[in-house]
Design a protein around this motif. Sequence first.
Motif, PDB file in Angstrom:
ATOM      1  N   TYR A  66       0.762  -1.059   0.095  1.00  0.00           N
ATOM      2  CA  TYR A  66      -0.084  -0.015   0.111  1.00  0.00           C
ATOM      3  C   TYR A  66       0.838   1.232  -0.012  1.00  0.00           C
ATOM      4  O   TYR A  66       0.503   2.330  -0.432  1.00  0.00           O
ATOM      5  CB  TYR A  66      -0.991  -0.137   1.114  1.00  0.00           C
ATOM      6  N   ILE A  84       0.655  -2.910 -10.961  1.00  0.00           N
ATOM      7  CA  ILE A  84      -0.760  -3.006 -10.334  1.00  0.00           C
ATOM      8  C   ILE A  84      -1.729  -3.847 -11.558  1.00  0.00           C
ATOM      9  O   ILE A  84      -1.474  -3.376 -12.580  1.00  0.00           O
ATOM     10  CB  ILE A  84      -1.449  -2.004  -9.855  1.00  0.00           C
ATOM     11  N   ASP A 114      -5.720  -5.305  -5.419  1.00  0.00           N
ATOM     12  CA  ASP A 114      -4.682  -5.172  -4.318  1.00  0.00           C
ATOM     13  C   ASP A 114      -3.965  -6.527  -4.427  1.00  0.00           C
ATOM     14  O   ASP A 114      -3.966  -7.832  -5.072  1.00  0.00           O
ATOM     15  CB  ASP A 114      -5.065  -4.842  -3.019  1.00  0.00           C
ATOM     16  N   TRP A 124     -10.736  -2.902  -6.420  1.00  0.00           N
ATOM     17  CA  TRP A 124     -10.969  -1.776  -6.153  1.00  0.00           C
ATOM     18  C   TRP A 124     -11.261  -1.085  -7.386  1.00  0.00           C
ATOM     19  O   TRP A 124     -10.949  -1.463  -8.573  1.00  0.00           O
ATOM     20  CB  TRP A 124      -9.628  -1.275  -5.759  1.00  0.00           C
TER      21      TRP A 124
END
Length: 140
Positions: free
Chosen positions: A22, A99, A118, A124
Amino acid sequence: MKQSIIHIALVIRNYDEAIDFYTNKLNFTLIEDTYQPEQNKRWVVIAPPNSTGTTILLARASKPEQERFIGNQTGGRVFLFLNSDDFWRDYYEMTSKGIEFVREPKKADYGTVAVFKDLYGNLWDLLELNPGHPLAGRVE
């Protein structure tokens, strides 16, 4: 009366790998990382950069029944919504950091959106709301 949601718990496998993902992949800020010896766990709070709204509490699974929900807290639905002030800047930066986007960017009535995973597989939305959207002035 004024109330707000301060934290959303995200069940994780490991504190350090989650903090790394993160903070280094999504540029989130580590707000707190406090060891709680009486419970043998850590209180780890993160937030998107420059955000003053709801934060995420990284909650390590401590029981087998919790471990089953790592990466699938909402049964395969999009779980969290990351609003951006510049969708394309963030999209290109995120893809450059590896990502995985599972739904490509598209224009919708409310703005520009794409779906990413994630490190555990939670889905997300990366989105930028259109000017004039009812939430556009409320989202920080």
